[in-house]
Design a protein around this motif. Structure first.
Motif, PDB file in Angstrom:
ATOM      1  N   TYR A 142     101.580  19.233  19.296  1.00 36.82           N
ATOM      2  CA  TYR A 142     102.326  18.338  17.949  1.00 36.82           C
ATOM      3  C   TYR A 142     101.065  19.467  16.816  1.00 36.82           C
ATOM      4  O   TYR A 142     102.578  19.270  15.635  1.00 36.82           O
ATOM      5  N   PRO A 143      99.887  18.754  16.917  1.00 34.04           N
ATOM      6  CA  PRO A 143      99.708  19.752  15.627  1.00 34.04           C
ATOM      7  C   PRO A 143     100.431  21.207  14.418  1.00 34.04           C
ATOM      8  O   PRO A 143     100.508  21.248  14.253  1.00 34.04           O
ATOM      9  N   VAL A 144     100.708  21.936  16.233  1.00 34.19           N
ATOM     10  CA  VAL A 144     101.318  23.127  15.475  1.00 34.19           C
ATOM     11  C   VAL A 144     103.027  22.823  14.923  1.00 34.19           C
ATOM     12  O   VAL A 144     103.484  23.357  14.412  1.00 34.19           O
ATOM     13  N   GLU A 145     103.693  22.019  15.551  1.00 30.61           N
ATOM     14  CA  GLU A 145     104.619  21.429  14.710  1.00 30.61           C
ATOM     15  C   GLU A 145     105.214  20.934  14.018  1.00 30.61           C
ATOM     16  O   GLU A 145     105.910  20.827  12.967  1.00 30.61           O
ATOM     17  N   ARG A 146     103.717  20.269  13.508  1.00 27.48           N
ATOM     18  CA  ARG A 146     103.414  19.096  12.983  1.00 27.48           C
ATOM     19  C   ARG A 146     103.503  20.632  11.291  1.00 27.48           C
ATOM     20  O   ARG A 146     104.205  21.108   9.657  1.00 27.48           O
ATOM     21  N   PHE A 147     102.756  21.425  11.375  1.00 25.85           N
ATOM     22  CA  PHE A 147     102.635  22.790  10.596  1.00 25.85           C
ATOM     23  C   PHE A 147     104.074  23.451  10.405  1.00 25.85           C
ATOM     24  O   PHE A 147     103.691  23.993   8.716  1.00 25.85           O
ATOM     25  N   MET A 148     103.897  23.424  11.393  1.00 18.40           N
ATOM     26  CA  MET A 148     105.135  23.827  11.421  1.00 18.40           C
ATOM     27  C   MET A 148     106.550  24.064  10.526  1.00 18.40           C
ATOM     28  O   MET A 148     107.685  24.589   9.556  1.00 18.40           O
ATOM     29  N   LYS A 149     106.891  22.359  10.778  1.00 16.65           N
ATOM     30  CA  LYS A 149     107.321  21.565   9.499  1.00 16.65           C
ATOM     31  C   LYS A 149     106.970  21.934   7.528  1.00 16.65           C
ATOM     32  O   LYS A 149     107.804  21.908   6.871  1.00 16.65           O
ATOM     33  N   VAL A 150     105.815  22.051   8.389  1.00 19.03           N
ATOM     34  CA  VAL A 150     105.248  22.120   6.579  1.00 19.03           C
ATOM     35  C   VAL A 150     105.531  23.882   6.171  1.00 19.03           C
ATOM     36  O   VAL A 150     105.584  23.295   4.730  1.00 19.03           O
ATOM     37  N   LEU A 151     105.660  24.558   7.188  1.00 18.32           N
ATOM     38  CA  LEU A 151     105.969  26.096   6.310  1.00 18.32           C
ATOM     39  C   LEU A 151     107.253  25.953   6.087  1.00 18.32           C
ATOM     40  O   LEU A 151     107.881  26.449   5.075  1.00 18.32           O
ATOM     41  N   LYS A 152     107.850  25.498   7.027  1.00 16.62           N
ATOM     42  CA  LYS A 152     109.313  25.977   6.959  1.00 16.62           C
ATOM     43  C   LYS A 152     109.701  24.650   5.315  1.00 16.62           C
ATOM     44  O   LYS A 152     110.915  24.877   4.814  1.00 16.62           O
ATOM     45  N   GLY A 153     109.353  23.855   4.662  1.00 20.01           N
ATOM     46  CA  GLY A 153     109.478  22.920   4.218  1.00 20.01           C
ATOM     47  C   GLY A 153     108.959  24.160   2.451  1.00 20.01           C
ATOM     48  O   GLY A 153     109.674  23.755   1.537  1.00 20.01           O
ATOM     49  N   TYR A 154     107.963  24.938   3.143  1.00 21.87           N
ATOM     50  CA  TYR A 154     107.927  25.841   1.682  1.00 21.87           C
ATOM     51  C   TYR A 154     109.365  26.711   0.775  1.00 21.87           C
ATOM     52  O   TYR A 154     109.485  27.735   0.678  1.00 21.87           O
ATOM     53  N   THR A 155     109.860  26.877   2.188  1.00 25.37           N
ATOM     54  CA  THR A 155     110.899  27.790   2.414  1.00 25.37           C
ATOM     55  C   THR A 155     112.158  27.239   1.075  1.00 25.37           C
ATOM     56  O   THR A 155     112.727  25.957   1.170  1.00 25.37           O
ATOM     57  N   LYS A 156     112.042  28.319  -0.281  1.00 23.78           N
ATOM     58  CA  LYS A 156     112.400  28.202  -1.356  1.00 23.78           C
ATOM     59  C   LYS A 156     114.305  29.238  -1.310  1.00 23.78           C
ATOM     60  O   LYS A 156     114.756  28.629  -1.832  1.00 23.78           O
ATOM     61  N   GLN A 163     116.659  31.712   0.411  1.00 26.52           N
ATOM     62  CA  GLN A 163     117.098  31.385   2.154  1.00 26.52           C
ATOM     63  C   GLN A 163     117.879  32.736   2.422  1.00 26.52           C
ATOM     64  O   GLN A 163     117.702  32.657   4.104  1.00 26.52           O
ATOM     65  N   TYR A 164     117.529  33.387   1.159  1.00 27.04           N
ATOM     66  CA  TYR A 164     117.440  34.938   1.378  1.00 27.04           C
ATOM     67  C   TYR A 164     116.304  35.434   2.128  1.00 27.04           C
ATOM     68  O   TYR A 164     116.455  36.911   3.487  1.00 27.04           O
ATOM     69  N   HIS A 165     114.760  34.893   1.928  1.00 30.86           N
ATOM     70  CA  HIS A 165     114.156  35.772   2.525  1.00 30.86           C
ATOM     71  C   HIS A 165     113.388  34.252   2.166  1.00 30.86           C
ATOM     72  O   HIS A 165     112.232  34.507   2.007  1.00 30.86           O
ATOM     73  N   PRO A 166     112.683  33.921   3.534  1.00 25.89           N
ATOM     74  CA  PRO A 166     112.883  32.831   4.374  1.00 25.89           C
ATOM     75  C   PRO A 166     111.034  33.272   3.970  1.00 25.89           C
ATOM     76  O   PRO A 166     110.214  32.232   3.687  1.00 25.89           O
ATOM     77  N   GLU A 167     110.836  33.957   4.914  1.00 20.84           N
ATOM     78  CA  GLU A 167     109.010  33.923   5.108  1.00 20.84           C
ATOM     79  C   GLU A 167     108.709  34.586   4.118  1.00 20.84           C
ATOM     80  O   GLU A 167     107.112  34.182   3.450  1.00 20.84           O
ATOM     81  N   ALA A 168     108.985  35.953   3.000  1.00 22.28           N
ATOM     82  CA  ALA A 168     108.575  35.602   1.863  1.00 22.28           C
ATOM     83  C   ALA A 168     107.902  34.548   0.770  1.00 22.28           C
ATOM     84  O   ALA A 168     106.985  34.179   0.589  1.00 22.28           O
ATOM     85  N   VAL A 215     104.972  32.758   3.385  1.00 28.16           N
ATOM     86  CA  VAL A 215     103.898  33.279   2.746  1.00 28.16           C
ATOM     87  C   VAL A 215     103.202  33.250   1.097  1.00 28.16           C
ATOM     88  O   VAL A 215     102.698  32.804   0.985  1.00 28.16           O
ATOM     89  N   GLU A 216     104.274  33.199   0.340  1.00 20.89           N
ATOM     90  CA  GLU A 216     103.965  33.158  -1.464  1.00 20.89           C
ATOM     91  C   GLU A 216     103.382  31.843  -1.788  1.00 20.89           C
ATOM     92  O   GLU A 216     102.430  31.297  -2.546  1.00 20.89           O
ATOM     93  N   ARG A 217     104.093  30.675  -0.937  1.00 25.27           N
ATOM     94  CA  ARG A 217     103.671  29.222  -1.535  1.00 25.27           C
ATOM     95  C   ARG A 217     103.132  28.921  -0.804  1.00 25.27           C
ATOM     96  O   ARG A 217     101.859  28.531  -1.130  1.00 25.27           O
ATOM     97  N   TYR A 218     102.217  29.671   0.527  1.00 23.22           N
ATOM     98  CA  TYR A 218     100.655  29.559   1.049  1.00 23.22           C
ATOM     99  C   TYR A 218      99.551  29.915   0.558  1.00 23.22           C
ATOM    100  O   TYR A 218      98.820  29.141   0.353  1.00 23.22           O
ATOM    101  N   VAL A 219     100.068  30.895  -0.150  1.00 21.88           N
ATOM    102  CA  VAL A 219      99.031  31.741  -0.764  1.00 21.88           C
ATOM    103  C   VAL A 219      99.024  31.115  -2.185  1.00 21.88           C
ATOM    104  O   VAL A 219      97.704  30.420  -2.584  1.00 21.88           O
ATOM    105  N   VAL A 220      99.745  30.110  -2.572  1.00 26.34           N
ATOM    106  CA  VAL A 220      99.536  29.780  -3.820  1.00 26.34           C
ATOM    107  C   VAL A 220      98.647  28.073  -3.881  1.00 26.34           C
ATOM    108  O   VAL A 220      97.652  27.992  -4.309  1.00 26.34           O
ATOM    109  N   GLU A 221      98.852  27.853  -2.524  1.00 23.29           N
ATOM    110  CA  GLU A 221      98.061  26.409  -2.411  1.00 23.29           C
ATOM    111  C   GLU A 221      97.000  27.056  -1.787  1.00 23.29           C
ATOM    112  O   GLU A 221      96.280  25.997  -2.174  1.00 23.29           O
ATOM    113  N   GLU A 222      96.300  27.716  -0.980  1.00 22.55           N
ATOM    114  CA  GLU A 222      95.668  27.846  -0.512  1.00 22.55           C
ATOM    115  C   GLU A 222      94.137  28.638  -2.330  1.00 22.55           C
ATOM    116  O   GLU A 222      93.211  28.180  -1.955  1.00 22.55           O
ATOM    117  N   ALA A 223      95.147  28.848  -2.604  1.00 25.14           N
ATOM    118  CA  ALA A 223      94.393  29.574  -3.677  1.00 25.14           C
ATOM    119  C   ALA A 223      93.820  28.550  -4.883  1.00 25.14           C
ATOM    120  O   ALA A 223      92.611  28.605  -5.258  1.00 25.14           O
TER     121      ALA A 223
END
Length: 184
Positions: free
Chosen positions: A113-127, A129-134, A137-145
Motif C-alpha cells: 500500500y505505501p508503495v502504491e500510494r507513492f507511485m500515485k504521487v509520482l504519476k501525478g508529477y507527470t506533466k 506526456q511524451y517524456h513522463p520519466e523526465a 524526475v525533474e519535479r521530484y528533485v525540485v520538491e526534495e530541494a
C-alpha cells in the motif's frame, strides 16, 4: 466509496488492493448478514475475521498456532458449503499465511500500500506526456530541494510543503482550559 460504485452496471469499479481488503475485513461480514444461509454466512465471517486478525500491526505470538488451526477449519467449512469449481490454489494459500507471519513478521511490514500510494504521487508529477520519466524526475528533485533547503531556513515559510499539525508544546500551545502551575 461512492466514487467506486457504478449504479448503471451494478458493480464496484476501480478498486485498489487496499479497498478490497477493507471491503473484505470490515464491510463484507455486515453486508452478508441475513442474505445468505447462516452456515455460509458464518464461514465467510470467520474468514473475514481471520484476515482482520492477521493484518493487525501487533500480533500475539502465542495466538499464531490458534490462528493456523482456525485457517484450516475455515478452508474446510468453505469446501463444505461451496462447489469445487469455486476453489483454486489461492483458497488453499490461506493456510500458509500464518506460517509466513511466523517467519517474516507482521503483514503490514510487507504490504504494498505505501508503495502504491507513492507511485500515485509520482504519476501525478507527470506533466509532459511524451517524456513522463523526465518530468517525474525533474519535479521530484525540485520538491526534495525545496524540502532540504527549508530545513535550513528557520524563519521562512516553505511553499508547497504542508504545515505540521502536531506542534510541540514548547511553542506555546498546550492543553486548553487547564492552568499549569509549576512548584519549585
Amino acid at each position: 466509496m461512492k466514487r467506486l460504485v457504478s449504479i448503471k452496471k451494478l458493480k464496484l469499479i476501480g478498486l485498489k488492493s487496499h479497498d478490497c481488503h477493507v471491503l473484505m475485513q470490515q464491510l463484507l461480514p455486515v453486508a452478508i448478514r441475513g442474505i445468505l444461509p447462516e452456515k455460509v454466512c458464518n464461514a465467510i465471517t470467520r474468514l473475514c475475521f481471520f484476515f482482520n486478525a492477521i493484518c493487525n500491526k501487533a500480533i500475539d505470538p502465542s495466538q499464531l498456532d490458534i490462528l493456523e488451526n482456525e485457517a484450516a477449519i475455515i478452508v474446510c467449512q468453505l469446501e463444505m458449503y461451496f462447489s469445487p469449481s469455486f476453489f483454486d490454489i489461492m483458497i488453499h494459500l490461506i493456510v500458509h499465511l500464518v506460517r509466513k507471519i511466523q517467519l517474516c513478521g507482521p503483514v503490514y511490514l510487507r504490504w504494498m500500500y505505501p508503495v502504491e500510494r507513492f507511485m500515485k504521487v509520482l504519476k501525478g508529477y507527470t506533466k509532459n506526456q511524451y517524456h513522463p520519466e523526465a518530468s517525474i524526475v525533474e519535479r521530484y528533485v525540485v520538491e526534495e530541494a525545496i524540502e532540504f533547503s527549508s530545513d535550513y531556513i528557520s524563519n521562512a515559510q516553505p511553499v508547497g510543503v504542508p504545515q505540521n499539525r502536531h506542534q510541540p508544546t514548547s511553542q506555546g500551545r498546550g492543553s486548553q482550559g487547564f492552568d499549569v502551575v509549576t512548584i519549585n
